[in-house]
Design a protein around this motif. Sequence first.
Motif, PDB file in Angstrom:
ATOM      1  N   SER A 199       0.835  -1.040  -0.025  1.00 19.58           N
ATOM      2  CA  SER A 199       0.071  -0.024   0.212  1.00 19.58           C
ATOM      3  C   SER A 199       0.891   1.243   0.125  1.00 19.58           C
ATOM      4  CB  SER A 199      -0.889   0.014   1.154  1.00 19.58           C
ATOM      5  OG  SER A 199      -0.021   0.153   2.348  1.00 19.58           O
ATOM      6  N   GLU A 200       0.157   2.445  -0.489  1.00 16.00           N
ATOM      7  CA  GLU A 200       0.986   3.656  -0.547  1.00 16.00           C
ATOM      8  C   GLU A 200       1.740   3.800   1.156  1.00 16.00           C
ATOM      9  OE1 GLU A 200       0.442   8.299  -1.481  1.00 16.00           O
ATOM     10  OE2 GLU A 200      -1.289   7.160  -0.983  1.00 16.00           O
ATOM     11  N   SER A 218      -2.084   4.466  -5.183  1.00 13.62           N
ATOM     12  CA  SER A 218      -2.692   3.751  -4.206  1.00 13.62           C
ATOM     13  C   SER A 218      -1.745   2.471  -3.707  1.00 13.62           C
ATOM     14  CB  SER A 218      -4.021   3.215  -4.260  1.00 13.62           C
ATOM     15  OG  SER A 218      -4.177   2.447  -5.467  1.00 13.62           O
ATOM     16  N   HIS A 219      -1.102   2.032  -4.625  1.00 13.55           N
ATOM     17  CA  HIS A 219      -0.086   0.793  -4.414  1.00 13.55           C
ATOM     18  C   HIS A 219       1.163   1.226  -4.943  1.00 13.55           C
ATOM     19  CE1 HIS A 219      -3.993  -0.839  -3.345  1.00 13.55           C
ATOM     20  NE2 HIS A 219      -3.470  -1.661  -2.334  1.00 13.55           N
ATOM     21  N   TYR A 220       2.269   0.215  -4.501  1.00 11.98           N
ATOM     22  CA  TYR A 220       3.529   0.537  -4.987  1.00 11.98           C
ATOM     23  C   TYR A 220       4.208  -0.986  -5.172  1.00 11.98           C
ATOM     24  CZ  TYR A 220       3.605   5.543  -4.717  1.00 11.98           C
ATOM     25  OH  TYR A 220       3.672   6.815  -4.808  1.00 11.98           O
ATOM     26  N   LEU A 263       8.138   1.504  -7.034  1.00  8.14           N
ATOM     27  CA  LEU A 263       7.581   2.077  -8.336  1.00  8.14           C
ATOM     28  C   LEU A 263       6.193   2.155  -8.088  1.00  8.14           C
ATOM     29  CD1 LEU A 263       9.887   0.429 -11.066  1.00  8.14           C
ATOM     30  CD2 LEU A 263       9.990   2.797 -10.206  1.00  8.14           C
ATOM     31  N   PRO A 264       5.185   3.072  -8.605  1.00  8.34           N
ATOM     32  CA  PRO A 264       4.004   3.282  -8.636  1.00  8.34           C
ATOM     33  C   PRO A 264       3.213   2.015  -9.538  1.00  8.34           C
ATOM     34  CG  PRO A 264       4.696   5.362  -9.034  1.00  8.34           C
ATOM     35  CD  PRO A 264       5.893   4.352  -9.255  1.00  8.34           C
ATOM     36  N   ALA A 265       2.252   1.351  -8.780  1.00 10.53           N
ATOM     37  CA  ALA A 265       1.666   0.420  -9.559  1.00 10.53           C
ATOM     38  C   ALA A 265       0.469   1.013 -10.529  1.00 10.53           C
ATOM     39  CB  ALA A 265       0.623  -0.576  -8.531  1.00 10.53           C
ATOM     40  N   CYS A 266       0.195   0.328 -11.565  1.00  9.16           N
ATOM     41  CA  CYS A 266      -0.644   0.763 -12.657  1.00  9.16           C
ATOM     42  C   CYS A 266      -1.916   0.165 -12.509  1.00  9.16           C
ATOM     43  CB  CYS A 266      -0.039   1.083 -13.873  1.00  9.16           C
ATOM     44  SG  CYS A 266      -0.877   1.619 -15.241  1.00  9.16           S
TER      45      CYS A 266
END
Length: 462
Positions: free
Chosen positions: A232-233, A248-250, A318-321
Motif C-alpha cells: 500500500s502507499e 494507491s499501491h507500489y 515504483l507506482p503500481a498501474c
Amino acid sequence: FEFIHPEFHEIVRRRLQTIIESRIVLPPVEQRLLRRDGSVVDVEVLALPFETEGGVTLQVTARDITQRRIAEAEREALEAALRQSQKLEAVGTLAGGIAHDFNNILSAIVGNTRLLLEDLSEAHPGWRSVKEIRSATHRARDLVKRLMAFSRQQESQRSAIPLAPLITEVQHMLRATIPAGIELTVRVPPDTPTILADATQIHQVLLNLCTNAWQAMPTNTGRIEISVTTLSEEAARAQSGTPLHGASHYVCIEVRDNGAGMSSETLEHIYEPFFTTKQPGEGSGLGLPVVHGIVQTHKGAIAVTSRPGEGTSFFVYLPACEAPPASFESAQRAVMRGTEQHVLYIDDEEPLVFLVQRTLERAGYRCTGEMNTARAIEIVRQAPDSFDLVITDLNMPGMSGLDVARELLMIRRDLPVVITTGYVRAPDVAAARDLGVRDVILKPDTIDELAMIVQKNLTGNR
C-alpha cells in the motif's frame, strides 16, 4: 630527525649531506613531518646553508601544503570526471549515428518477417523459424533502445508493463554473463500489478543493480535474489523512508546479494556521480547514479541496507498501474483496413520504400514511394489534394525530414505528416511539433505498427 616521517629519513640525510659538503642551495622538496601528537602533515621544505664561526648552519623552512594537496586532489578528480563525461558523450554521439543505420536494417527484417507470417500458415515448416527471426529482431530493437536511453538520445516512452517478462529477460541476459558459481533466483507473484514505466529504463535499473551485486562477490560465488512484492502507499512510504504519493499501491523490487557488503561511509556516497569502490578501469561510478535518476523520474523511491560481510539489499519502489498491459497483437487485430487512401512514403533506403509500399497495399491503402526528397515535394506540389498522409524519414541526404515537412506544410497546411527515425531525440520532437508534424516514431516500430500509425493519423487521433 624525530619530527621527520620515517619514510623520508634517508632522503633528508642525503640532501643535508649534499648541502653541507657542497655549500649549495637545493630546490624545495615535499615531504612529511610528524606533529607532537603523532599525526602526519605534508610540507614543503627549503634548507639554506650559512657560514658561521662554528661551521655551516642551516636555516630550514617548512611550509604546510595540506590545503594545496587537497586542492590538487580535487582538481585531478574533476579532470578525471570531465574525461569520463567526454567519453560518455562521444559514445552517445557514436551510438546515435549507428542507431539510424542499424534500425533501417532492423526495419526491413521486421517488416518482411511480418509479411512472411501473414503468407504462411502455422502448419508450414518455416513458420516457427520466421517467428524466431521476428523475436530476435525485437530483442535487437530493444537493445538499441537501451543503448539510446543510456546515451540520453532516446525519449522516455512509458506504458503499462508487466514485470514478470521484463525480469525474466534480465535474468536470461545476466545468466549469459555472470560467473557460473553465482546463483540467480527470481520470485514474482502472479498477481503483481503492472507499473507505468519505460521498460527500457527499468531493464537498465535491474541490470545495473544485479551487475553491481555479482561484482561485489570477489570469489565469483554467491547468490543474487530478485523478488517482487506489492505494498500500500502507506507501507511503501514507511519502508522506503520517502514521502511517496500519487498511487494507491507500489510495487517493490528487491535485489539482494550475499556479497561483500558496504560500510556506512560508503553508503553515504553511492549515488554520487563517479564515486566507485572498484579498481581503476573496472567501473565508471555512474551505475547507481543512473539508477537513482531513473527511479526518481518514475516518481518512485530507492532504499538500501548493507553491512560489511553480510551482503546488500536494494529496494526499488515504483507506482503500481491499474491499467492492463498494452497488447500489441490485440491492437493489431483491431486495426481496420484502409479504403484506398493515398499515402506518400519518403525514405532514402530503397528496401524500406519497397517494403512499406507492399505493407500498405496489403492493408488496403494506395502508396507512392519516393527516395528523392525534392521529387517527393514536387509530386505534392503538383497535386496537393491527392495525398491523405505523408510519412517521411528524418535523416536523409540533401534534406532532413524536418525540412521536407516544412516544405509540404507550406504547400498544404492541413496535410498530415509523420516523421520516422532510427533514434528519437527530444530536440527533434520539439522541432517537429513546432512545425505541425503529427507524430515522430521510432524505427522499426514504424514498420511493425505501420497500419496502426496510418489509421491513427488518418482519423485525426494523436
